[in-house]
Design an enzyme around this catalytic site. Structure first.
Site, mmCIF file in Angstrom:
data_model
loop_
_atom_site.group_PDB
_atom_site.id
_atom_site.type_symbol
_atom_site.label_atom_id
_atom_site.label_comp_id
_atom_site.label_asym_id
_atom_site.label_seq_id
_atom_site.Cartn_x
_atom_site.Cartn_y
_atom_site.Cartn_z
ATOM 1 C CB THR A 40 2.729 -2.064 10.900
ATOM 2 O OG1 THR A 40 1.517 -2.607 10.332
ATOM 3 C CG2 THR A 40 2.421 -0.729 11.564
ATOM 4 C CG HIS A 96 11.143 -23.329 12.773
ATOM 5 N ND1 HIS A 96 11.164 -23.052 14.123
ATOM 6 C CD2 HIS A 96 12.335 -23.923 12.505
ATOM 7 C CE1 HIS A 96 12.311 -23.473 14.642
ATOM 8 N NE2 HIS A 96 13.048 -23.989 13.680
ATOM 9 C CG ASP A 104 -0.333 0.250 2.526
ATOM 10 O OD1 ASP A 104 0.920 0.340 2.589
ATOM 11 O OD2 ASP A 104 -1.067 0.384 3.530
ATOM 12 C CG HIS A 115 9.897 -27.338 11.595
ATOM 13 N ND1 HIS A 115 9.413 -26.727 12.727
ATOM 14 C CD2 HIS A 115 11.215 -27.586 11.822
ATOM 15 C CE1 HIS A 115 10.394 -26.592 13.602
ATOM 16 N NE2 HIS A 115 11.499 -27.111 13.084
ATOM 17 C CB CYS A 166 1.127 -2.239 4.740
ATOM 18 S SG CYS A 166 1.012 -3.156 6.280
HETATM 19 C C1 RB5 Z 1 -2.005 2.827 6.367
HETATM 20 O O1 RB5 Z 1 -2.096 4.093 6.964
HETATM 21 C C2 RB5 Z 1 -1.622 1.793 7.408
HETATM 22 O O2 RB5 Z 1 -2.681 1.546 8.248
HETATM 23 C C3 RB5 Z 1 -1.163 0.511 6.721
HETATM 24 O O3 RB5 Z 1 -0.074 0.806 5.887
HETATM 25 C C4 RB5 Z 1 -0.691 -0.613 7.606
HETATM 26 O O4 RB5 Z 1 0.256 -0.177 8.532
HETATM 27 C C5 RB5 Z 1 -1.745 -1.447 8.200
HETATM 28 O O5 RB5 Z 1 -1.488 -2.455 8.886
#
Ligand code: RB5
Length: 143
Positions: free
Chosen positions: A67, A98, A8, A133, A65
């Site tokens: 995180t 694993h 994203d 595993h 993304c």
């Molecule tokens: C987008 O703002 C953010 O929520 C997305 O990139 C991600 O971190 C979601 O888990």
């Protein structure tokens, strides 16, 4: 080997870094977007990358993304996908050894890009251990 990448907006820059790094390693890369920092919905891109891997169009996938959390959740909803969210080189190694992860997820806002590339390399350069595993991976794939 073909690796699909997708992100994203929160993972856009890191996804591009990963794409170029993979190309430098001589790997064929399919970039499934996004193509700018304009806000988009991570489930769309996690699903697209996961479906490319699950269908065999790509051998492996890397998703990013902000995180790595949301896009990994999306990818793991596709049958046959084992997407490990990695924030360290050790996690990258273990998710191949694993979990035989066929995708990894990275956080563009939470993981230093140089570390992220080391994570990608360790994941690619580690082999699945099999043995006990394999049974657990089979259980995952039956879910
Ligand atoms: C987008 O703002 C953010 O929520 C997305 O990139 C991600 O971190 C979601 O888990």
């Amino acid at each position: 080997m073909i690796i699909a990448v997708a992100s994203d907006h929160g993972g856009f820059e890191l996804k591009n870094r990963v794409r170029e790094h993979l190309k430098e390693r001589g790997i064929k890369v399919v970039d499934l977007g996004t193509d700018s920092e304009e806000s988009v919905d991570y489930p769309v891109y996690g699903k697209a990358c996961a479906e490319a891997v699950a269908s065999g169009k790509a051998d492996l996938g890397v998703v990013c993304c902000g995180t790595g959390i949301g896009i990994s959740i999306a990818a793991n909803k596709v049958k046959g996908i084992r997407c490990g969210l990695c924030t360290s080189v050790e996690m990258a190694e273990l998710t191949k050894k694993h979990n035989n992860a066929n995708m990894i997820a990275l956080g563009g806002r939470t993981t230093d890009p140089d570390l992220a590339l080391q994570i990608v390399d360790r994941w690619l350069d580690t082999d699945f251990e099999g043995g006990r595993h394999q049974r657990r991976v089979d259980m995952l794939d039956e879910m």
